[in-house]
Structures are given as structure tokens and as C-alpha cells.
Write a protein that holds these residues in place. Structure first.
Motif, PDB file in Angstrom:
ATOM      1  N   ASN A 148      47.993  35.158  52.735  1.00 54.58           N
ATOM      2  CA  ASN A 148      47.939  35.413  54.039  1.00 54.58           C
ATOM      3  C   ASN A 148      47.684  36.619  54.867  1.00 54.58           C
ATOM      4  OD1 ASN A 148      49.443  32.778  54.456  1.00 54.58           O
ATOM      5  ND2 ASN A 148      51.211  33.650  53.597  1.00 54.58           N
ATOM      6  N   ASP A 149      46.932  37.275  53.765  1.00 53.91           N
ATOM      7  CA  ASP A 149      46.144  38.352  54.556  1.00 53.91           C
ATOM      8  C   ASP A 149      44.848  38.184  55.354  1.00 53.91           C
ATOM      9  OD1 ASP A 149      48.145  40.060  53.330  1.00 53.91           O
ATOM     10  OD2 ASP A 149      46.947  40.613  51.711  1.00 53.91           O
ATOM     11  N   PRO A 150      44.662  38.826  56.426  1.00 55.45           N
ATOM     12  CA  PRO A 150      43.065  38.880  57.011  1.00 55.45           C
ATOM     13  C   PRO A 150      42.242  38.699  55.857  1.00 55.45           C
ATOM     14  CG  PRO A 150      44.324  40.386  58.070  1.00 55.45           C
ATOM     15  CD  PRO A 150      45.096  40.030  56.667  1.00 55.45           C
ATOM     16  N   CYS A 151      41.268  37.824  55.981  1.00 51.64           N
ATOM     17  CA  CYS A 151      40.059  37.702  55.098  1.00 51.64           C
ATOM     18  C   CYS A 151      39.094  38.841  55.211  1.00 51.64           C
ATOM     19  CB  CYS A 151      39.132  36.420  55.440  1.00 51.64           C
ATOM     20  SG  CYS A 151      37.998  36.036  54.252  1.00 51.64           S
ATOM     21  N   PRO A 152      38.661  39.591  54.151  1.00 51.55           N
ATOM     22  CA  PRO A 152      37.921  40.887  54.115  1.00 51.55           C
ATOM     23  C   PRO A 152      36.538  40.649  54.632  1.00 51.55           C
ATOM     24  CG  PRO A 152      38.251  40.081  51.915  1.00 51.55           C
ATOM     25  CD  PRO A 152      39.044  38.929  52.808  1.00 51.55           C
ATOM     26  N   CYS A 162      39.774  30.814  54.826  1.00 51.63           N
ATOM     27  CA  CYS A 162      38.258  31.327  55.042  1.00 51.63           C
ATOM     28  C   CYS A 162      37.825  31.397  53.478  1.00 51.63           C
ATOM     29  CB  CYS A 162      38.423  32.694  55.646  1.00 51.63           C
ATOM     30  SG  CYS A 162      36.606  33.120  56.050  1.00 51.63           S
ATOM     31  N   CYS A 163      37.360  32.671  53.259  1.00 48.46           N
ATOM     32  CA  CYS A 163      36.878  32.635  51.641  1.00 48.46           C
ATOM     33  C   CYS A 163      38.027  32.181  50.570  1.00 48.46           C
ATOM     34  CB  CYS A 163      36.458  34.004  51.587  1.00 48.46           C
ATOM     35  SG  CYS A 163      35.281  34.542  52.654  1.00 48.46           S
ATOM     36  N   GLY A 164      39.138  32.334  50.825  1.00 47.22           N
ATOM     37  CA  GLY A 164      40.112  31.959  49.975  1.00 47.22           C
ATOM     38  C   GLY A 164      39.996  30.550  49.475  1.00 47.22           C
ATOM     39  N   LYS A 165      39.744  29.630  50.395  1.00 45.30           N
ATOM     40  CA  LYS A 165      39.630  28.271  50.190  1.00 45.30           C
ATOM     41  C   LYS A 165      38.791  27.771  48.890  1.00 45.30           C
ATOM     42  CE  LYS A 165      40.325  25.182  53.810  1.00 45.30           C
ATOM     43  NZ  LYS A 165      39.769  24.590  55.356  1.00 45.30           N
ATOM     44  N   SER A 166      37.784  28.579  48.832  1.00 47.05           N
ATOM     45  CA  SER A 166      36.827  27.912  47.788  1.00 47.05           C
ATOM     46  C   SER A 166      36.897  28.865  46.201  1.00 47.05           C
ATOM     47  CB  SER A 166      35.250  28.499  48.057  1.00 47.05           C
ATOM     48  OG  SER A 166      35.196  29.807  48.317  1.00 47.05           O
ATOM     49  N   ALA A 167      37.934  29.728  46.356  1.00 48.38           N
ATOM     50  CA  ALA A 167      38.559  30.854  45.242  1.00 48.38           C
ATOM     51  C   ALA A 167      39.153  29.883  44.270  1.00 48.38           C
ATOM     52  CB  ALA A 167      39.128  31.914  45.869  1.00 48.38           C
TER      53      ALA A 167
END
Length: 167
Positions: A148-152, A162-167
């Protein structure tokens, strides 16, 4: 050669397993009795010549140097262990909270479970110190990104969207 070096040589000497176990069993029994004495009189600072204190605590000087090694980091002013001699003036001004913490560090449950702690630290304070010890052993990676942190990447979205979707 100083008393502390004599103690280290004795403690690290090659022995059969049975002799090794007997050596440490005897030492831990003496150590336990010494801590009982110190905890019973926690309001007084023990001072004197090393030789006199060793006799008072029922240890020979070399073994007492080993005891001082164990308690040294819990003293308000640490001793220079390498320079210990029979006539060295020793002050056992103990920080009991630090001692309790260090007993956990050494995994010395036979010492931090002594009933003599009742008069020194409250049960609540002992539980608090135990929690502090356990927390000090837990590694927390400060660089880990929570979902839930802002994406770096700087998109302004949550990492999980964002980027965590593909991780």
C-alpha cells in the motif's frame, strides 16, 4: 600473564567431553550463587581488591576473573580485564536492567529466572526487557516496499496497483 588470560586459557583448554561438562557445570553453579548474592544486596555496590572479592564470592582469583568477564558489559564502568591482578581495585556497580538483558543475550535462563530478581525489577519491567531483547533480534528490512506504499516509479499509484502488479 594476567588473571584474565589465565581464565581464558583454562576455559578453552582441551578436555574430554565429560571433563568439559563438569568444568562448566561447576562454574555455572558458582556463578549462580554469586548472582544470588548480588541480587539479594542489589542496593549496595561491591568494591574491593579482586583477591578479597574472589574469596568473598567463594572463587579462586582466576575463576573470579572469568565471572568479571561475564558481568563486565553490565557494569556502569567496564573493567580493563587484561590488566586484572590480585590487588586490582574492582567496583561492581551493576546496571541491573542491562544485566537482565545481557542474561537473555547469553541464553542464561538459569540466571534470568532466579527468584531473587523479584526484589530488583518488577515483573512488568522484566517482561518489557524480555520484549526489548526479542525485538532486538528481529531483522526488519527498511527498504522493503509495502503493497500500500506509493510506487517508487513515481506514478503516484499504490505499489500494488502499479509495478507491484507484475511482481
Amino acid at each position: 600473564m594476567g588473571l584474565y588470560q589465565d581464565w581464558k586459557d583454562c576455559a578453552q583448554a582441551e578436555r574430554e567431553q565429560q571433563e568439559h561438562d563438569a568444568f562448566w557445570k561447576d562454574y555455572f553453579a558458582l556463578e549462580t550463587e554469586n548472582y544470588k548474592k548480588l541480587l539479594a544486596r542489589h542496593d549496595a555496590v561491591k568494591r574491593g581488591r579482586l583477591g578479597d572479592l574472589a574469596a568473598e564470592f567463594g572463587m579462586d582469583e582466576k575463576t573470579f576473573a572469568g565471572f568479571l568477564d561475564g558481568i563486565n558489559s553490565s557494569l556502569r564502568t567496564e573493567l580493563d580485564l587484561e590488566s586484572l591482578e590480585s590487588d586490582t581495585e574492582v567496583s561492581l556497580d551493576i546496571d541491573y536492567e542491562k544485566l537482565y538483558f545481557n542474561m537473555h543475550e547469553a541464553k542464561a535462563d538459569w540466571l534470568y529466572e532466579l527468584p531473587e530478581w523479584e526484589g530488583v525489577l518488577s515483573p512488568e519491567r522484566r517482561r518489557e526487557i524480555t520484549r526489548e531483547f526479542r525485538a532486538s533480534k528481529i531483522y526488519v528490512n527498511p527498504n522493503k516496499i509495502g503493497r500500500n506504499d506509493p510506487c517508487p516509479c513515481g506514478s503516484g499509484k499504490k505499489y500494488k496497483q502499479c509495478c507491484g502488479k507484475s511482481a
